[in-house]
Scaffold this motif. Structure first.
Motif, PDB file in Angstrom:
ATOM      1  N   ILE A 191       5.892  -4.356  -3.187  1.00 40.62           N
ATOM      2  CA  ILE A 191       6.387  -4.236  -1.806  1.00 40.62           C
ATOM      3  C   ILE A 191       7.756  -3.567  -1.751  1.00 40.62           C
ATOM      4  O   ILE A 191       8.451  -3.668  -0.756  1.00 40.62           O
ATOM      5  CB  ILE A 191       6.410  -5.615  -1.111  1.00 40.62           C
ATOM      6  N   LYS A 251       1.093   3.579   3.169  1.00 34.57           N
ATOM      7  CA  LYS A 251       2.123   4.564   2.800  1.00 34.57           C
ATOM      8  C   LYS A 251       1.732   5.460   1.632  1.00 34.57           C
ATOM      9  O   LYS A 251       2.554   6.201   1.106  1.00 34.57           O
ATOM     10  CB  LYS A 251       3.435   3.835   2.489  1.00 34.57           C
ATOM     11  N   GLU A 311      -2.445  10.843  -3.972  1.00 32.70           N
ATOM     12  CA  GLU A 311      -2.502   9.599  -4.758  1.00 32.70           C
ATOM     13  C   GLU A 311      -3.675   8.733  -4.304  1.00 32.70           C
ATOM     14  O   GLU A 311      -4.329   8.091  -5.117  1.00 32.70           O
ATOM     15  CB  GLU A 311      -1.181   8.833  -4.627  1.00 32.70           C
ATOM     16  N   ARG A 338      -0.321  -5.094   4.807  1.00 32.63           N
ATOM     17  CA  ARG A 338      -0.073  -6.034   5.915  1.00 32.63           C
ATOM     18  C   ARG A 338      -0.337  -5.378   7.252  1.00 32.63           C
ATOM     19  O   ARG A 338      -0.542  -6.035   8.254  1.00 32.63           O
ATOM     20  CB  ARG A 338       1.351  -6.581   5.849  1.00 32.63           C
ATOM     21  N   ARG A 339      -0.327  -4.012   7.266  1.00 27.46           N
ATOM     22  CA  ARG A 339      -0.641  -3.313   8.519  1.00 27.46           C
ATOM     23  C   ARG A 339      -1.993  -2.600   8.364  1.00 27.46           C
ATOM     24  O   ARG A 339      -2.747  -2.880   7.443  1.00 27.46           O
ATOM     25  CB  ARG A 339       0.492  -2.361   8.879  1.00 27.46           C
ATOM     26  N   GLN A 371       0.832  -1.211   0.000  1.00 28.40           N
ATOM     27  CA  GLN A 371       0.000   0.000   0.000  1.00 28.40           C
ATOM     28  C   GLN A 371       0.861   1.254   0.000  1.00 28.40           C
ATOM     29  O   GLN A 371       0.714   2.142   0.830  1.00 28.40           O
ATOM     30  CB  GLN A 371      -0.948  -0.022   1.216  1.00 28.40           C
ATOM     31  N   GLY A 372       1.788   1.291  -0.961  1.00 26.49           N
ATOM     32  CA  GLY A 372       2.574   2.502  -1.169  1.00 26.49           C
ATOM     33  C   GLY A 372       2.102   3.190  -2.445  1.00 26.49           C
ATOM     34  O   GLY A 372       1.135   2.750  -3.094  1.00 26.49           O
ATOM     35  N   ASN A 373       2.798   4.247  -2.828  1.00 27.76           N
ATOM     36  CA  ASN A 373       2.369   4.987  -4.022  1.00 27.76           C
ATOM     37  C   ASN A 373       2.546   4.203  -5.310  1.00 27.76           C
ATOM     38  O   ASN A 373       1.839   4.450  -6.288  1.00 27.76           O
ATOM     39  CB  ASN A 373       3.116   6.319  -4.104  1.00 27.76           C
ATOM     40  N   VAL A 374       3.491   3.257  -5.332  1.00 30.00           N
ATOM     41  CA  VAL A 374       3.627   2.431  -6.535  1.00 30.00           C
ATOM     42  C   VAL A 374       2.380   1.541  -6.675  1.00 30.00           C
ATOM     43  O   VAL A 374       1.833   1.392  -7.765  1.00 30.00           O
ATOM     44  CB  VAL A 374       4.923   1.599  -6.521  1.00 30.00           C
ATOM     45  N   GLY A 393      11.378   7.584  -1.164  1.00 31.70           N
ATOM     46  CA  GLY A 393      11.533   9.021  -1.347  1.00 31.70           C
ATOM     47  C   GLY A 393      11.102   9.445  -2.731  1.00 31.70           C
ATOM     48  O   GLY A 393      11.274   8.717  -3.714  1.00 31.70           O
ATOM     49  N   PRO A 428      15.139   2.239  -1.553  1.00 32.45           N
ATOM     50  CA  PRO A 428      14.145   2.668  -2.538  1.00 32.45           C
ATOM     51  C   PRO A 428      12.960   3.438  -1.964  1.00 32.45           C
ATOM     52  O   PRO A 428      11.814   3.046  -2.141  1.00 32.45           O
ATOM     53  CB  PRO A 428      13.675   1.325  -3.120  1.00 32.45           C
TER      54      PRO A 428
HETATM   55  N1  LIG Z   1       3.170   9.994  -6.920  1.00 35.50           N
HETATM   56  C1  LIG Z   1       4.248   9.874  -6.181  1.00 35.50           C
HETATM   57  O1  LIG Z   1       4.682  10.821  -5.552  1.00 35.50           O
HETATM   58  C2  LIG Z   1       4.949   8.556  -6.113  1.00 35.50           C
HETATM   59  C3  LIG Z   1       4.550   7.509  -6.941  1.00 35.50           C
HETATM   60  C4  LIG Z   1       5.197   6.276  -6.831  1.00 35.50           C
HETATM   61  C5  LIG Z   1       6.236   6.133  -5.909  1.00 35.50           C
HETATM   62  N2  LIG Z   1       6.599   7.180  -5.135  1.00 35.50           N
HETATM   63  C6  LIG Z   1       7.617   7.030  -4.094  1.00 35.50           C
HETATM   64  O2  LIG Z   1       8.533   5.989  -4.404  1.00 35.50           O
HETATM   65  C7  LIG Z   1       8.898   5.313  -3.197  1.00 35.50           C
HETATM   66  C8  LIG Z   1       8.703   3.812  -3.366  1.00 35.50           C
HETATM   67  O3  LIG Z   1       7.296   3.501  -3.378  1.00 35.50           O
HETATM   68  P1  LIG Z   1       6.781   2.016  -3.075  1.00 35.50           P
HETATM   69  O4  LIG Z   1       5.315   2.036  -3.137  1.00 35.50           O
HETATM   70  O5  LIG Z   1       7.557   1.052  -3.898  1.00 35.50           O
HETATM   71  O6  LIG Z   1       7.328   1.736  -1.603  1.00 35.50           O
HETATM   72  P2  LIG Z   1       6.715   2.025  -0.133  1.00 35.50           P
HETATM   73  O7  LIG Z   1       6.102   3.361  -0.041  1.00 35.50           O
HETATM   74  O8  LIG Z   1       7.822   1.685   0.799  1.00 35.50           O
HETATM   75  O9  LIG Z   1       5.522   0.947   0.039  1.00 35.50           O
HETATM   76  C9  LIG Z   1       5.790  -0.418   0.094  1.00 35.50           C
HETATM   77  C10 LIG Z   1       4.547  -1.150   0.602  1.00 35.50           C
HETATM   78  O10 LIG Z   1       4.843  -2.562   0.590  1.00 35.50           O
HETATM   79  C11 LIG Z   1       4.558  -3.096   1.874  1.00 35.50           C
HETATM   80  N3  LIG Z   1       5.413  -4.253   2.136  1.00 35.50           N
HETATM   81  C12 LIG Z   1       6.768  -4.288   2.221  1.00 35.50           C
HETATM   82  N4  LIG Z   1       7.188  -5.545   2.445  1.00 35.50           N
HETATM   83  C13 LIG Z   1       6.084  -6.309   2.490  1.00 35.50           C
HETATM   84  C14 LIG Z   1       5.861  -7.694   2.706  1.00 35.50           C
HETATM   85  N5  LIG Z   1       6.875  -8.539   2.883  1.00 35.50           N
HETATM   86  N6  LIG Z   1       4.589  -8.152   2.720  1.00 35.50           N
HETATM   87  C15 LIG Z   1       3.548  -7.319   2.517  1.00 35.50           C
HETATM   88  N7  LIG Z   1       3.691  -5.991   2.312  1.00 35.50           N
HETATM   89  C16 LIG Z   1       4.944  -5.497   2.308  1.00 35.50           C
HETATM   90  C17 LIG Z   1       4.814  -1.962   2.833  1.00 35.50           C
HETATM   91  O11 LIG Z   1       4.185  -2.219   4.066  1.00 35.50           O
HETATM   92  P3  LIG Z   1       4.873  -1.707   5.455  1.00 35.50           P
HETATM   93  O12 LIG Z   1       4.531  -0.266   5.562  1.00 35.50           O
HETATM   94  O13 LIG Z   1       4.221  -2.553   6.477  1.00 35.50           O
HETATM   95  O14 LIG Z   1       6.355  -1.952   5.324  1.00 35.50           O
HETATM   96  C18 LIG Z   1       4.163  -0.804   2.038  1.00 35.50           C
HETATM   97  O15 LIG Z   1       2.764  -0.845   2.171  1.00 35.50           O
HETATM   98  C19 LIG Z   1       8.065   5.896  -2.083  1.00 35.50           C
HETATM   99  O16 LIG Z   1       8.802   6.830  -1.344  1.00 35.50           O
HETATM  100  C20 LIG Z   1       6.939   6.562  -2.826  1.00 35.50           C
HETATM  101  O17 LIG Z   1       6.331   7.630  -2.140  1.00 35.50           O
HETATM  102  C21 LIG Z   1       5.982   8.381  -5.218  1.00 35.50           C
END
Ligand SMILES: NC(=O)c1ccc[n+]([C@@H]2O[C@H](COP(=O)([O-])OP(=O)(O)OC[C@H]3O[C@@H](n4cnc5c(N)ncnc54)[C@H](OP(=O)(O)O)[C@@H]3O)[C@@H](O)[C@H]2O)c1
Ligand SMILES: Cc1cc2nc3c(=O)[nH]c(=O)nc-3n(C[C@H](O)[C@H](O)[C@H](O)COP(=O)(O)OP(=O)(O)OC[C@H]3O[C@@H](n4cnc5c(N)ncnc54)[C@H](O)[C@@H]3O)c2cc1C
Length: 462
Positions: free
Chosen positions: A326, A208, A213, A201-202, A157-160, A375, A373
């Protein structure tokens, strides 16, 4: 011999990777007041890293940083060498010998593993490959995604995850005037995906997403959010997080989720479900994803330190598609120390460290390969500025001998038969992409293979 940074002995720096962190490092060097010569080396012909191949096609405003990078690239002290993979076409040792310092800004090109059985079944994909595919990254253009399935699960549940969900949930009309790769637009036009489950998972307070978004997922033409209000109940520790300034983003997210949960059904043809406190434990199916087994979690730990703990309770969801979102992960480069667990080049204040923890003179890191990875684009600027500050503080300790830069590396001069792409070449490719997009009302139609890009330059690859 003199300290590098003078007309007699310009500070020659190689930057590996043409994403945001590489360009911010270049900018910081250009503003340093030293006499500098910067050579940026990028494995693809096209610069800009994840701004080109990660940022979603329907978010054109976020690509405006490219104008800043273009200005930097046009500085007389800066040169661009595209289509050269450091560690493969050009050994790190040879690179380090030709410059006073090398800054690695190579990003995080791989992805974390879930580590559950069935993760590699057909129909289970990483967000990395899906994002690369719809954004026309040459490494991913030939991937095939089984969009004939009706139910998709997104883990994370991140922005990706939000990007992946939006691209799956949008109509072709919402995407056709973006710079999405043509092959992806065609495949998405035939998509039968109707249900998208976005799984954390949380809890909802730990998702996140950023508010903008998240809100966007409730503003799509033909998709609606379905959310059981019971999913949004919070434990006392999460409520305590909202009392702190650090919890402001999460509080905003919760308001948005509550508003989603209160909406009446609208009958739109695609539905986005948010589910919390669930970890996948197994992906099942006869040769293809058919079901995902989850374990229900509870949160454990104090405010801002809550982690997911399994309760033993299992539940299953029938789904034909899984996207694991993730987190990305950095990859090793021959000749550079690597922390395989974190997926980063180990560093202190941007100075790369060997396995004993000692500084490797002249090698630096910035951006995702330094921090991991996370920010947004802007986060990389202070990161790169800090690395360059370390480099400048080290000037007297760097090799004092004048360095040849690219002139000492035949491969960068094309002597090896490799078609090295200059910044002028890139401008030619860029203009061709823009021209291809215009008749379709798209800002550009990307070339999705290296060969296509080189053909624009009238040059075969080898
Ligand atoms: N529009 C935008 O500004 C934009 C767009 C895309 C990306 N980005 C940025 O790029 C960065 C990367 O983004 P991201 O989405 O890849 O990463 P992220 O923000 O770190 O989100 C990763 C997600 O995966 C979950 N996760 C990690 N390990 C897991 C596991 N083993 N089992 C289940 N869930 C798991 C995390 O949960 P937990 O929280 O529990 O670890 C979190 O919900 C971020 O800083 C993001 O803000 C920005
Ligand atoms: C899917 C996705 C969407 C995102 N959307 C947004 C957004 O909308 N807004 C926002 O602010 N942030 C967004 N981000 C975050 C942002 O893209 C990153 O913060 C940023 O790109 C990291 O910059 P970087 O320079 O460290 O890495 P990258 O951007 O990955 O750049 C690394 C560069 O190094 C090159 N490289 C790798 N290995 C080599 C080698 N061996 N030799 C030569 N070159 C090499 C790569 O080809 C690449 O060009 C997004 C991230 C992802 C993953």
């Amino acid at each position: 011999m003199s300290v590098p940074g003078t007309e007699a002995n310009p500070l020659r720096v190689a930057i590996v990777g043409a994403g945001p962190s590489g360009f911010y490092a270049a900018e910081s060097l250009l503003k340093s007041g030293q006499v500098v010569r910067i050579d940026m080396i990028e494995r693809l012909p096209a610069p800009y890293g994840l701004v080109r191949h990660g940022v979603a096609p329907d978010h054109p405003k976020l690509k405006e940083a490219i104008a800043v990078y273009d200005r930097i690239a046009r500085s007389p002290e800066f040169r661009y060498f595209g289509n050269v993979t450091v560690g493969r076409d050009l050994p790190v040792g040879a690179l380090a010998a030709a410059y006073h310092a090398v800054i690695f800004a190579s990003g995080a090109e791989s992805d974390r593993r879930l580590g559950v059985p069935g993760e590699d079944l057909a129909g289970s994909y990483t967000a990395t490959e899906f994002v690369g595919w719809y954004n026309g990254h040459p490494d991913f253009r030939d991937r095939v995604f089984d969009l004939a399935q009706e139910v998709a699960v997104i883990i994370g549940q991140g922005n990706v995850a939000a990007d992946v969900c939006r691209i799956l949930a949008k109509t072709v009309d919402e995407l056709k005037h973006t710079d999405i790769a043509e092959h992806a637009l065609e495949a998405l036009a035939a998509s039968r995906v109707r249900e998208i489950h976005v799984i954390g998972r949380r809890g909802p307070a730990q998702a996140k997403f950023t508010a903008k978004e998240l809100r966007e997922l409730g503003e799509l033409d033909d998709a609606e959010v379905v959310l059981d209000p019971a999913e949004l109940e919070l434990n006392p520790e999460s409520l305590a997080e909202f009392e702190d300034r650090k919890g402001a983003g999460a509080k905003k997210n919760l308001e948005i989720l509550r508003e989603f949960a209160a909406r009446p059904a609208s009958g739109r043809s695609r539905r986005i479900y948010f589910r919390f406190l669930l970890s996948p434990v197994e992906i099942l199916g006869q040769g293809h994803v058919e079901r995902v087994v989850f374990e229900r979690n509870r949160l454990s730990g104090g405010p801002f330190e809550q982690s997911a703990r399994g309760t033993g309770e299992r539940l299953e969801l029938a789904a034909g598609l899984v996207f694991r979102s993730i987190g990305y992960k950095g990859t090793a480069m021959a000749g550079v120390p690597f922390d395989a667990r974190q997926g980063v080049f180990p560093s202190r204040d941007g100075r790369i460290l060997d396995e004993t923890g000692a500084v490797v003179p002249g090698l630096y890191a910035c951006g995702w390969i330094k921090r991991g990875p996370t920010g947004i684009i802007g986060t990389n600027k202070p990161c790169s500025v800090a690395t360059v500050a370390s480099l400048l503080a080290d000037l007297a300790a760097l090799d004092q001998v004048p360095k040849p830069g690219a002139e000492g590396l035949p491969v960068l001069l094309g002597a090896d038969g490799l078609r090295v792409v200059s910044y002028d070449d890139w401008v030619t490719i860029d203009q061709a992409e823009v021209s291809r997009g215009a008749p379709k009302g798209k800002p550009r139609e990307k070339f999705t293979s290296v060969d296509e890009m080189l053909e624009v330059l009238g040059a075969p690859r080898r």
